[in-house]
Enzyme design. Structure first.
Site, PDB file in Angstrom:
ATOM      1  N   LEU A  16       0.836  -1.208   0.000  1.00  0.00           N
ATOM      2  CA  LEU A  16       0.000   0.000   0.000  1.00  0.00           C
ATOM      3  C   LEU A  16       0.866   1.252   0.000  1.00  0.00           C
ATOM      4  CD1 LEU A  16      -2.908  -1.028   2.428  1.00  0.00           C
ATOM      5  CD2 LEU A  16      -2.883  -1.090  -0.075  1.00  0.00           C
ATOM      6  N   THR A 116       6.648  -5.989 -18.499  1.00  0.00           N
ATOM      7  CA  THR A 116       6.235  -4.882 -19.363  1.00  0.00           C
ATOM      8  C   THR A 116       6.884  -4.958 -20.738  1.00  0.00           C
ATOM      9  OG1 THR A 116       6.518  -2.480 -19.632  1.00  0.00           O
ATOM     10  CG2 THR A 116       8.089  -3.564 -18.217  1.00  0.00           C
ATOM     11  N   ASP A 117       6.239  -4.343 -21.729  1.00  0.00           N
ATOM     12  CA  ASP A 117       6.844  -4.239 -23.062  1.00  0.00           C
ATOM     13  C   ASP A 117       8.071  -3.321 -23.048  1.00  0.00           C
ATOM     14  OD1 ASP A 117       5.455  -1.832 -22.671  1.00  0.00           O
ATOM     15  OD2 ASP A 117       4.379  -1.894 -24.580  1.00  0.00           O
ATOM     16  N   GLU A 118       8.203  -2.489 -22.001  1.00  0.00           N
ATOM     17  CA  GLU A 118       9.275  -1.481 -22.016  1.00  0.00           C
ATOM     18  C   GLU A 118      10.665  -2.093 -21.909  1.00  0.00           C
ATOM     19  OE1 GLU A 118       8.438   2.118 -19.873  1.00  0.00           O
ATOM     20  OE2 GLU A 118       6.283   1.792 -20.031  1.00  0.00           O
ATOM     21  N   LYS A 145      12.803  -3.474 -14.396  1.00  0.00           N
ATOM     22  CA  LYS A 145      11.935  -4.599 -14.788  1.00  0.00           C
ATOM     23  C   LYS A 145      12.723  -5.614 -15.621  1.00  0.00           C
ATOM     24  CE  LYS A 145       8.035  -5.207 -14.207  1.00  0.00           C
ATOM     25  NZ  LYS A 145       7.332  -5.917 -13.094  1.00  0.00           N
ATOM     26  N   ASN A 171      -1.522  -0.320 -20.014  1.00  0.00           N
ATOM     27  CA  ASN A 171      -2.871  -0.628 -19.523  1.00  0.00           C
ATOM     28  C   ASN A 171      -3.651   0.653 -19.240  1.00  0.00           C
ATOM     29  OD1 ASN A 171      -3.030  -3.641 -17.532  1.00  0.00           O
ATOM     30  ND2 ASN A 171      -1.831  -3.304 -19.345  1.00  0.00           N
ATOM     31  N   ARG A 205       1.799   4.644 -28.245  1.00  0.00           N
ATOM     32  CA  ARG A 205       1.642   3.560 -27.276  1.00  0.00           C
ATOM     33  C   ARG A 205       0.555   2.615 -27.780  1.00  0.00           C
ATOM     34  NH1 ARG A 205       5.778   5.446 -26.172  1.00  0.00           N
ATOM     35  NH2 ARG A 205       6.585   6.172 -24.164  1.00  0.00           N
TER      36      ARG A 205
HETATM   37  P1  TYD Z   1       2.405   6.842 -19.127  1.00  0.00           P
HETATM   38  O1  TYD Z   1       0.956   6.695 -18.811  1.00  0.00           O
HETATM   39  O2  TYD Z   1       3.275   7.505 -18.103  1.00  0.00           O
HETATM   40  O3  TYD Z   1       2.959   5.402 -19.530  1.00  0.00           O
HETATM   41  P2  TYD Z   1       4.404   4.964 -20.172  1.00  0.00           P
HETATM   42  O4  TYD Z   1       5.385   6.042 -19.955  1.00  0.00           O
HETATM   43  O5  TYD Z   1       4.710   3.741 -19.404  1.00  0.00           O
HETATM   44  O6  TYD Z   1       4.119   4.694 -21.623  1.00  0.00           O
HETATM   45  O7  TYD Z   1       2.547   7.704 -20.465  1.00  0.00           O
HETATM   46  C1  TYD Z   1       1.962   7.285 -21.666  1.00  0.00           C
HETATM   47  C2  TYD Z   1       2.444   8.236 -22.743  1.00  0.00           C
HETATM   48  O8  TYD Z   1       1.903   9.534 -22.489  1.00  0.00           O
HETATM   49  C3  TYD Z   1       3.955   8.418 -22.772  1.00  0.00           C
HETATM   50  O9  TYD Z   1       4.385   8.548 -24.128  1.00  0.00           O
HETATM   51  C4  TYD Z   1       4.180   9.720 -22.024  1.00  0.00           C
HETATM   52  C5  TYD Z   1       2.936  10.519 -22.334  1.00  0.00           C
HETATM   53  N1  TYD Z   1       2.485  11.443 -21.265  1.00  0.00           N
HETATM   54  C6  TYD Z   1       2.197  12.786 -21.585  1.00  0.00           C
HETATM   55  O10 TYD Z   1       2.336  13.217 -22.754  1.00  0.00           O
HETATM   56  N2  TYD Z   1       1.765  13.606 -20.575  1.00  0.00           N
HETATM   57  C7  TYD Z   1       1.616  13.170 -19.291  1.00  0.00           C
HETATM   58  O11 TYD Z   1       1.242  13.992 -18.397  1.00  0.00           O
HETATM   59  C8  TYD Z   1       1.886  11.801 -18.993  1.00  0.00           C
HETATM   60  C9  TYD Z   1       1.732  11.262 -17.585  1.00  0.00           C
HETATM   61  C10 TYD Z   1       2.315  10.968 -20.015  1.00  0.00           C
END
Ligand code: TYD
Length: 335
Positions: A16, A116-118, A145, A171, A205
């Site tokens: 938590l 994760t895919d990352e 990861k 997700n 994404r």
């Molecule tokens: P995120 O939800 O942080 O997932 P990840 O980085 O694991 O893909 O971000 C998704 C995409 O959105 C990523 O390319 C970064 C972009 N993003 C913004 O443009 N503005 C934001 O405020 C956030 C949180 C992410």
């Protein structure tokens, strides 16, 4: 709510931290076959005593620090939780299950590692990540990861610990903490605040509804062969700008506002350092071997998610507390 498998005993171990919340679990908290354990996966003594007490047969390891932006602000906790925490869970499982060598070969034990895919790095406009794509993590989050995935496979090769791994794309859906793009956009639109888009919003994404991810995990857990890895993806690739536009239109529709109203909140801000350009999963192996495919279309999933957040504003207010506001200021004030 009754969990899907009434004959299975579930123990849910969670520390938590800021993103975890007992409110998320209220629908199952009284189920007879469910117990919550407030603990930390980096506490090996505690893990050992829990394995001793309950004789777990299956571990589904979801616990992780998962936000790339936070990993840029403070990487160490990512190595501690994601990498060392995974190692300690593996160690507790090895110690307990290893007491009988057949536990590693008769299919009665399973360590499921959710990843994760990352770990695969970043794609240009062409191509997809497959299970054979070499690892190339580029953020502190994805490095932690990737290291954890390597430890899981190392425990299989060295000790025969029976594992499966799945690597999943972005997700979205109910209960997601509003630091991630989709809930952050919904929350800011509700509050009439600027919607921050990193760079030009061109990064791509591949979005998957969390319900589809859970179905995939359930399928892999039950039917995959030990030692296998599966990619899970949504087949829903969009640039961030496209996705945010669709999402804001859903918010406007649900609130009875004219189309385009919330799009005026979009604000381009300084890009994320080392921002991976594109993620896209080839999940054909999972489809071919085990028949899984996503059930939600992106349109349905976004609508479902927007309605959930609009109908659960008390939850949103509770999680978007003082510490969230401090994080938000730290992350966005100087962008
Ligand atoms: P995120 O939800 O942080 O997932 P990840 O980085 O694991 O893909 O971000 C998704 C995409 O959105 C990523 O390319 C970064 C972009 N993003 C913004 O443009 N503005 C934001 O405020 C956030 C949180 C992410």
């Amino acid at each position: 709510m009754v969990p899907r498998y009434p004959d299975v005993q579930f123990w849910n171990l969670d520390q938590l931290t800021y993103a975890g919340n007992l409110l998320n679990l209220s629908s199952i908290e009284h189920a007879e076959n469910y117990t919550f354990i407030h603990s930390d996966i980096t506490d090996l003594d505690k893990l050992n005593s829990l394995f001793e007490a309950h004789d777990f047969t299956t571990v589904i390891h979801f616990a992780a620090e998962s936000h790339v932006d936070r990993s840029i602000l403070g990487p160490v906790v990512f190595a501690e939780t994601n990498t060392v925490g995974t190692l300690k869970l593996l160690e507790a499982a090895r110690r307990h299950w290893g007491a009988s060598a057949s536990n590693f070969t008769d299919g009665s034990r399973r360590f499921y590692h959710v990843s994760t895919d990352e770990v695969y790095g970043s794609l240009s406009e062409e191509g997809y990540f497959t299970e054979q794509t070499p690892y190339d993590p580029r953020s502190p989050y994805s490095a932690s990861k990737a290291a954890s995935d390597h430890f899981v496979r190392a425990y299989y090769h060295t000790y025969k610990l029976p594992f499966v791994i799945s690597n999943c794309s972005n997700n979205y859906g109910p209960y997601q903490f509003p630091e991630k793009l989709i809930p952050l956009v919904i929350l800011n639109a509700i509050q009439g605040k600027p919607i921050p888009i990193y760079g030009k919003g061109e990064n791509v994404r591949d979005w998957l509804h969390v319900g589809d991810h859970c179905e995939a995990i359930d399928t892999i857990l039950r039917y995959a062969s030990t030692g296998h890895t599966y990619n899970i993806g949504g087949g829903n690739e969009h640039s961030n700008l496209e996705l945010v536009g669709m999402l804001l239109d859903e918010v406007d529709k649900a609130r009875g506002q004219e189309a385009g109203h919330s799009r005026s909140l979009i604000t381009f801000v300084t890009d994320r350092p080392g921002h991976d350009f594109r993620y896209a999963m080839d999940y054909s192996l999972l489809n071919k071997d085990l028949g899984w495919e996503p059930a939600y279309s992106l349109a349905e999933g976004l609508q479902d998610t927007v309605l959930w957040y609009l109908n659960n504003q008390k939850w949103l207010e509770a999680v978007a507390d003082q510490s969230y506001r401090e994080y938000y200021t730290r992350q966005y004030a100087s962008r």
